[in-house]
Design an enzyme around this catalytic site. Structure first.
Site, PDB file in Angstrom:
ATOM      1  N   LEU A  66       6.198  45.561 -28.728  1.00  0.00           N
ATOM      2  CA  LEU A  66       6.344  46.025 -29.676  1.00  0.00           C
ATOM      3  C   LEU A  66       6.455  44.569 -29.803  1.00  0.00           C
ATOM      4  O   LEU A  66       6.182  42.956 -29.800  1.00  0.00           O
ATOM      5  CB  LEU A  66       8.296  46.002 -29.599  1.00  0.00           C
ATOM      6  CG  LEU A  66       7.823  47.841 -29.055  1.00  0.00           C
ATOM      7  CD1 LEU A  66       9.560  47.763 -28.347  1.00  0.00           C
ATOM      8  CD2 LEU A  66       7.778  48.227 -30.218  1.00  0.00           C
ATOM      9  N   THR A  94       5.837  39.816 -27.144  1.00  0.00           N
ATOM     10  CA  THR A  94       5.658  38.349 -27.682  1.00  0.00           C
ATOM     11  C   THR A  94       7.403  38.363 -28.553  1.00  0.00           C
ATOM     12  O   THR A  94       7.698  38.474 -28.966  1.00  0.00           O
ATOM     13  CB  THR A  94       4.516  37.455 -27.791  1.00  0.00           C
ATOM     14  OG1 THR A  94       3.636  37.829 -26.855  1.00  0.00           O
ATOM     15  CG2 THR A  94       5.241  35.866 -27.474  1.00  0.00           C
ATOM     16  N   LYS A 168       3.460  32.083 -22.021  1.00  0.00           N
ATOM     17  CA  LYS A 168       2.943  32.923 -22.877  1.00  0.00           C
ATOM     18  C   LYS A 168       3.417  32.331 -24.103  1.00  0.00           C
ATOM     19  O   LYS A 168       2.355  31.627 -24.913  1.00  0.00           O
ATOM     20  CB  LYS A 168       3.912  34.813 -23.341  1.00  0.00           C
ATOM     21  CG  LYS A 168       2.968  35.190 -24.782  1.00  0.00           C
ATOM     22  CD  LYS A 168       2.074  35.339 -24.961  1.00  0.00           C
ATOM     23  CE  LYS A 168       1.034  35.661 -26.205  1.00  0.00           C
ATOM     24  NZ  LYS A 168       0.928  37.016 -26.528  1.00  0.00           N
ATOM     25  N   LYS A 236       5.451  33.685 -35.965  1.00  0.00           N
ATOM     26  CA  LYS A 236       5.937  33.604 -34.767  1.00  0.00           C
ATOM     27  C   LYS A 236       6.483  33.598 -33.604  1.00  0.00           C
ATOM     28  O   LYS A 236       7.514  33.033 -33.483  1.00  0.00           O
ATOM     29  CB  LYS A 236       6.552  35.315 -34.843  1.00  0.00           C
ATOM     30  CG  LYS A 236       7.680  36.228 -33.646  1.00  0.00           C
ATOM     31  CD  LYS A 236       7.091  37.148 -33.810  1.00  0.00           C
ATOM     32  CE  LYS A 236       6.132  37.190 -31.962  1.00  0.00           C
ATOM     33  NZ  LYS A 236       5.901  37.969 -31.377  1.00  0.00           N
TER      34      LYS A 236
END
Length: 280
Positions: A66, A94, A168, A236
């Site tokens: 998502l 993430t 990540k 983001k």
């Protein structure tokens, strides 16, 4: 889990090809996407659900892919309303370390397993099944998920829950510096009269070349920035990294540049489309 029933929630630019690889591998698959049209091409071989809770009830191993903290929290709020005892959840989104920790704790309280398994790679590696999967969680849970994760890419087990998302955010922080640096270098060489293709050939054949520069070369040459990984998603991730402790001289510049590019309307372009903002 032999003959486990697999569920996949989130069929966006990354989730769709990933779920397709699980379908092609022959696993019994169910899918859910908020926009139901994105699930249409799964109807022939897989089960399409219109409710998260129905998918969860009828699946043993559930993948989520998502967009952000809000989307993941909303979906897991629905998931946690069900009896999930004995099920395994693999979140490949993430999101922030805090959200990952909150969700993993809540899932475990209900006696289910949880792995955070975000990926490195964009839409082509997702389609090719060559993503790098950074996994955090218990080894026994990873062993259960391994037959399915192997169809999506190469797995790196980094430790307990939270280590996958930490890796990540770190790798995407590095990528954000590479893409801004590449865009600035190409603009500089343009200004000095160097053919863009020649410059990119030199970059890619020298020590400065990498998979990141090579995959963005066609976009820069063709001046076409259809999103494999949107600039807004990189913004983001930079902000997530900053909030998690990436407070360095470069991070301030990166936030300013990517935020300004978003504000100027470049957020839906591919991340290397930041060159158009810098050109202004």
């Amino acid at each position: 889990m032999e003959d486990a029933k697999i569920g996949f929630i989130g069929l966006g630019n990354m989730g769709h090809p990933m779920a397709k690889n699980l379908e092609k591998a022959g696993f019994p698959l169910s899918v859910y996407n908020r926009t139901t049209e994105k699930a249409n091409d799964f109807k022939e071989k897989s089960t399409v659900y219109t409710k998260v809770t129905e998918l969860v009830k009828n699946s043993d191993v559930i993948f989520t892919m998502l967009t952000n903290d809000t989307a993941v929290r909303q979906v897991y709020e629905e998931i946690l309303s069900e009896d999930i005892h004995g099920k395994l959840f693999v979140d490949m989104s993430t999101i922030s370390p805090q959200a990952t920790n909150d969700i993993s704790s809540a899932v475990k309280i209900k006696e289910a397993g949880f792995i955070d398994a975000p990926v490195a790679g964009s839409t082509k590696p997702a389609a090719d099944g060559t993503l790098i999967i950074m996994a955090g969680g218990d080894e026994k849970d990873l062993n259960l998920a391994q037959p399915y994760l192997q169809k999506l890419g190469k797995i790196r087990h980094l430790g307990e829950n939270g280590k996958g998302i930490a890796a990540k955010l770190s790798v995407n922080y590095f990528l954000s510096t590479l893409y801004q640096g590449l865009a600035e270098t190409v603009l500089f060489s343009d200004k000095l009269g160097i053919d863009r293709k020649d410059m990119l050939d030199i970059i890619n054949e020298s020590a400065s070349g990498s998979g990141a520069t090579k995959v963005k070369t066609p976009l820069l040459i063709n001046d076409d920035y259809a999103p494999a990984f949107a600039l807004d998603l990189m913004l983001k991730d930079i902000l997530l990294a900053h909030n998690a402790g990436a407070d360095y001289p470069l991070s301030k510049t990166l936030i300013e540049t990517y935020q300004s590019a978003h504000d100027e309307g470049f957020g839906k372009d591919d991340v290397i489309g930041i060159i158009n903002y810098l050109k202004k």
